[in-house]
Motif scaffolding. Structure first.
Motif, PDB file in Angstrom:
ATOM      1  N   ILE A  82       6.078   1.273  10.745  1.00 30.01           N
ATOM      2  CA  ILE A  82       6.674   1.491  12.072  1.00 30.01           C
ATOM      3  C   ILE A  82       6.491   2.944  12.518  1.00 30.01           C
ATOM      4  CG2 ILE A  82       8.896   1.585  13.296  1.00 30.01           C
ATOM      5  CD1 ILE A  82       9.727  -0.858  11.585  1.00 30.01           C
ATOM      6  N   SER A  83       6.459   3.862  11.539  1.00 27.60           N
ATOM      7  CA  SER A  83       6.280   5.288  11.858  1.00 27.60           C
ATOM      8  C   SER A  83       4.832   5.641  12.148  1.00 27.60           C
ATOM      9  CB  SER A  83       6.798   6.148  10.694  1.00 27.60           C
ATOM     10  OG  SER A  83       8.185   5.934  10.504  1.00 27.60           O
ATOM     11  N   GLY A  84       3.935   4.666  12.003  1.00 27.67           N
ATOM     12  CA  GLY A  84       2.535   4.915  12.334  1.00 27.67           C
ATOM     13  C   GLY A  84       1.668   5.326  11.163  1.00 27.67           C
ATOM     14  N   ILE A  85       2.190   5.245   9.930  1.00 25.67           N
ATOM     15  CA  ILE A  85       1.386   5.582   8.741  1.00 25.67           C
ATOM     16  C   ILE A  85       0.273   4.553   8.593  1.00 25.67           C
ATOM     17  CG2 ILE A  85       1.437   5.945   6.244  1.00 25.67           C
ATOM     18  CD1 ILE A  85       3.040   7.985   7.837  1.00 25.67           C
ATOM     19  N   SER A  86      -0.922   4.991   8.257  1.00 21.83           N
ATOM     20  CA  SER A  86      -2.063   4.076   8.159  1.00 21.83           C
ATOM     21  C   SER A  86      -1.874   3.090   7.021  1.00 21.83           C
ATOM     22  CB  SER A  86      -3.360   4.863   7.928  1.00 21.83           C
ATOM     23  OG  SER A  86      -3.431   5.333   6.590  1.00 21.83           O
ATOM     24  N   ILE A  87      -2.529   1.954   7.154  1.00 23.41           N
ATOM     25  CA  ILE A  87      -2.402   0.893   6.158  1.00 23.41           C
ATOM     26  C   ILE A  87      -2.928   1.352   4.792  1.00 23.41           C
ATOM     27  CG2 ILE A  87      -4.634  -0.310   6.418  1.00 23.41           C
ATOM     28  CD1 ILE A  87      -1.179  -2.008   6.397  1.00 23.41           C
ATOM     29  N   LEU A  88      -3.938   2.226   4.779  1.00 22.94           N
ATOM     30  CA  LEU A  88      -4.484   2.726   3.513  1.00 22.94           C
ATOM     31  C   LEU A  88      -3.481   3.640   2.806  1.00 22.94           C
ATOM     32  CD1 LEU A  88      -8.199   3.459   4.466  1.00 22.94           C
ATOM     33  CD2 LEU A  88      -7.318   1.585   3.063  1.00 22.94           C
ATOM     34  N   HIS A  89      -2.758   4.448   3.573  1.00 23.37           N
ATOM     35  CA  HIS A  89      -1.742   5.314   2.974  1.00 23.37           C
ATOM     36  C   HIS A  89      -0.577   4.488   2.437  1.00 23.37           C
ATOM     37  CE1 HIS A  89      -3.211   9.057   5.385  1.00 23.37           C
ATOM     38  NE2 HIS A  89      -3.833   8.924   4.227  1.00 23.37           N
ATOM     39  N   ILE A  90      -0.224   3.412   3.139  1.00 20.27           N
ATOM     40  CA  ILE A  90       0.840   2.528   2.650  1.00 20.27           C
ATOM     41  C   ILE A  90       0.395   1.858   1.346  1.00 20.27           C
ATOM     42  CG2 ILE A  90       2.216   0.474   3.161  1.00 20.27           C
ATOM     43  CD1 ILE A  90       1.996   1.219   6.136  1.00 20.27           C
ATOM     44  N   LYS A  91      -0.868   1.421   1.313  1.00 23.99           N
ATOM     45  CA  LYS A  91      -1.426   0.807   0.092  1.00 23.99           C
ATOM     46  C   LYS A  91      -1.301   1.760  -1.099  1.00 23.99           C
ATOM     47  CE  LYS A  91      -5.827  -0.865  -1.829  1.00 23.99           C
ATOM     48  NZ  LYS A  91      -5.952   0.156  -2.895  1.00 23.99           N
ATOM     49  N   GLU A  92      -1.658   3.022  -0.858  1.00 16.97           N
ATOM     50  CA  GLU A  92      -1.587   4.019  -1.935  1.00 16.97           C
ATOM     51  C   GLU A  92      -0.143   4.274  -2.357  1.00 16.97           C
ATOM     52  OE1 GLU A  92      -3.076   8.606  -2.848  1.00 16.97           O
ATOM     53  OE2 GLU A  92      -3.523   7.639  -0.925  1.00 16.97           O
ATOM     54  N   GLN A  93       0.759   4.323  -1.384  1.00 14.14           N
ATOM     55  CA  GLN A  93       2.169   4.577  -1.672  1.00 14.14           C
ATOM     56  C   GLN A  93       2.778   3.456  -2.522  1.00 14.14           C
ATOM     57  OE1 GLN A  93       3.871   7.270  -0.948  1.00 14.14           O
ATOM     58  NE2 GLN A  93       6.030   6.806  -0.590  1.00 14.14           N
ATOM     59  N   LEU A  94       2.414   2.214  -2.222  1.00 14.88           N
ATOM     60  CA  LEU A  94       2.975   1.066  -2.933  1.00 14.88           C
ATOM     61  C   LEU A  94       2.237   0.763  -4.238  1.00 14.88           C
ATOM     62  CD1 LEU A  94       3.677  -1.446  -0.004  1.00 14.88           C
ATOM     63  CD2 LEU A  94       5.205   0.257  -1.006  1.00 14.88           C
ATOM     64  N   GLY A  95       1.048   1.315  -4.400  1.00 17.35           N
ATOM     65  CA  GLY A  95       0.284   1.063  -5.622  1.00 17.35           C
ATOM     66  C   GLY A  95      -0.393  -0.284  -5.633  1.00 17.35           C
ATOM     67  N   HIS A  96      -0.616  -0.876  -4.439  1.00 17.33           N
ATOM     68  CA  HIS A  96      -1.287  -2.168  -4.370  1.00 17.33           C
ATOM     69  C   HIS A  96      -2.717  -2.051  -4.887  1.00 17.33           C
ATOM     70  CE1 HIS A  96       1.522  -3.911  -1.024  1.00 17.33           C
ATOM     71  NE2 HIS A  96       1.987  -4.119  -2.234  1.00 17.33           N
ATOM     72  N   LYS A  97      -3.159  -3.072  -5.625  1.00 13.94           N
ATOM     73  CA  LYS A  97      -4.529  -3.064  -6.127  1.00 13.94           C
ATOM     74  C   LYS A  97      -5.518  -3.542  -5.066  1.00 13.94           C
ATOM     75  CE  LYS A  97      -3.566  -3.413 -11.058  1.00 13.94           C
ATOM     76  NZ  LYS A  97      -3.835  -4.125 -12.311  1.00 13.94           N
ATOM     77  N   LYS A  98      -5.029  -4.440  -4.186  1.00 10.89           N
ATOM     78  CA  LYS A  98      -5.904  -4.983  -3.146  1.00 10.89           C
ATOM     79  C   LYS A  98      -5.302  -4.728  -1.768  1.00 10.89           C
ATOM     80  CE  LYS A  98      -7.757  -8.652  -6.112  1.00 10.89           C
ATOM     81  NZ  LYS A  98      -7.921 -10.120  -6.281  1.00 10.89           N
ATOM     82  N   LEU A  99      -6.171  -4.472  -0.814  1.00 11.82           N
ATOM     83  CA  LEU A  99      -5.716  -4.148   0.540  1.00 11.82           C
ATOM     84  C   LEU A  99      -5.005  -5.331   1.199  1.00 11.82           C
ATOM     85  CD1 LEU A  99      -5.654  -2.012   2.769  1.00 11.82           C
ATOM     86  CD2 LEU A  99      -7.858  -2.901   3.578  1.00 11.82           C
TER      87      LEU A  99
END
Length: 373
Positions: free
Chosen positions: A331-348
Motif C-alpha cells: 500500500i505504501s508503494g514498495i515494489s513487489i521485488l522488495h516485498i519478495k526480498e523482505q518476506l524471503g519468498h523463493k518464488k515471485l
C-alpha cells in the motif's frame, strides 16, 4: 542316578554361528554335547538351542536350521519373540540424523514432544492409517490450521520413512504414504490483514491485559514480516543491535535475509535481552524453542474484531501478521521485488498476491499519455 552337568563355555565349530557346550558326568568326563546357533535379529544378537548329539542332532542339521532362520529374518518373519520397536525409539534415531542434516531439527524435536505424546509407546507396526486419520481430526478440532496439521503428519511420515529406509523395521508400508491418509487442504492465498488502527488496538489490548509473551511476539512478527517459526527459532546471534538488523536463516520455506528493526521492535528486543535466560530470543518456559502462539492471542483477536471467528479464510490469525506487514508495504508503494526480498519468498508468484495493493503507476502513466490526446 548319574548326575550330568552342562559346562558354560561355548565351543566353536568350523561353521559360522554354530557352537556347542559339553555335558560331563560326575567325573568330568564328556558324555554328550548340546548344539546352539547364534544370529542377529533387528540389530540384536540372539541364541537358540537346537538339541543334543545324543538326540541325533548333527552339525549339518544346525547349519540348515541357521540358514532357515536367517532367510525368515531377511523376509521379515520374526523367529523368536516378536520384536517391538516403538515410535519414540525410531524418533530418537531420526532426530540424531536430523541434527546433522536438517536446519529445522529443533522444530521437529519440539513438535514430536508436543503432538505425539499419545503415540510415543506404540509399536510401529500398530500405527495404521486410521491412527493418523484420528490424529488429523483431533488437531483440526483443537483449532490447528490445515497447514500446521500437514506439518505434523509430514513429520510422522518422515520419521517412519527413516525407520523403513534404515531397516529398523522390515516388510512394513508407511501408513501415511500417498493416498492412505488425506492431507488437510489449506488456501495459501489467504490475505486477510489488519488495518493500522486494528493493529494499534491489538497491541494496546495485549499490553493492558498483561500478556507480555503475546505482545512481544506480535511486535516482532508484525514489524519483521517473518513467519512464526522464524521468529521462534531466533537466537541472540541473529540480532545485530549496532546496525538494527535481524538475520533470518534460510529454510525449506524461504530464503535468508536481513530485516531492519523499527523502534517498537527494538524496545522489545532490548527488554528481552535484559531478561535473557536462554540463547533463544523468545524461549518457552523451559528455555526451549516455542512451537505455537499462546492460546489467549487468538481469543483476544476474535474478541477485538467482530465476527473474526466466522471470517473463514479471511480470519485474522497469527500468520495474518505477516500478511499485514507485506500488505502495508504494498500500500505504501514498495515494489513487489522488495516485498519478495523482505518476506524471503523463493518464488515471485508467492509475492504477487500483494501486487493488487500497490498503487498502479501503469494506470496513472496511461492516463497522462492518452487523456491529453
Amino acid at each position: 542316578m548319574i548326575k550330568l552337568r552342562t559346562l558354560s563355555k561355548k565351543m566353536p565349530t568350523k561353521d559360522e554361528g554354530i557352537f556347542y557346550k559339553e555335558i560331563v558326568n560326575e567325573n568330568d568326563k564328556v558324555v554328550d554335547k548340546i548344539f546352539l546357533i547364534r544370529y542377529r535379529e533387528n540389530y540384536s544378537d540372539k541364541q537358540m538351542t537346537i538339541g543334543k548329539f545324543s538326540e541325533g542332532i548333527r552339525l549339518e542339521f544346525c547349519k540348515a536350521k541357521r540358514i532357515e532362520i536367517l532367510n525368515k529374518i531377511k523376509h521379515g518373519e520374526y523367529v523368536g519373540k516378536k520384536y517391538k520397536i516403538t515410535f519414540y525409539e525410531v524418533f530418537k534415531k531420526y532426530i540424531q540424523w536430523a541434527q546433522n542434516n536438517k536446519k529445522t531439527w529443533k522444530q521437529d524435536d519440539n513438535a514430536f514432544e508436543f503432538h505425539f505424546k499419545e503415540l510415543r509407546n506404540f509399536d510401529l507396526r500398530h500405527l495404521k492409517p486410521e491412527v493418523f486419520e484420528s490424529l488429523k481430526q483431533k488437531k483440526l478440532e483443537q483449532g490447528y490450521k490445515p497447514r500446521t496439521v500437514q506439518y505434523i503428519l509430514g513429520l510422522a511420515r518422515q520419521i517412519i520413512n527413516y525407520a523403513i529406509n534404515n531397516d529398523l523395521i522390515l516388510n512394513y508400508t508407511n501408513p501415511i504414504s500417498k493416498g492412505k491418509v488425506k492431507m488437510p487442504v489449506y488456501d495459501n492465498k489467504q490475505i486477510g490483514f489488519l488495518t493500522k488502527d486494528q493493529a494499534k488496538k491489538l497491541l494496546e489490548t495485549l499490553k493492558e491485559n498483561k500478556y507480555p509473551l503475546s505482545y512481544r511476539l506480535t511486535v516482532l512478527l508484525l514489524y519483521s514480516g517473518a513467519r512464526f517459526s522464524e521468529v521462534a527459532s531466533l537466537t541472540w546471534d541473529d540480532i545485530d543491535f549496532n546496525n538494527r538488523l535481524i538475520y533470518f536463516k534460510s529454510n525449506k520455506n524461504g530464503n535468508d535475509r536481513k530485516v531492519y528493526i523499527p523502534d517498537v521492535a527494538m524496545d522489545v528486543l532490548n527488554d528481552l535481552y535484559n531478561e535473557k535466560s536462554s540463547n533463544f530470543v523468545i524461549p518457552s518456559r523451559n528455555g526451549k524453542q516455542l512451537i505455537q502462539m499462546p492460546k489467549q492471542w487468538q481469543k483476544t483477536v476474535d474478541k477485538l474484531l467482530p465476527n473474526n471467528d466466522k471470517a473463514g479464510k479471511y480470519r485474522i490469525t497469527v500468520h495474518s501478521l505477516r500478511h499485514t506487514h507485506a500488505s502495508w508495504m504494498a500500500i505504501s508503494g514498495i515494489s513487489i521485488l522488495h516485498i519478495k526480498e523482505q518476506l524471503g519468498h523463493k518464488k515471485l508468484d508467492m509475492t504477487m498476491r500483494y501486487s493488487h495493493l500497490i498503487p498502479n503507476e501503469r494506470h496513472e502513466s496511461t492516463q497522462v499519455i492518452f487523456d491529453s490526446l
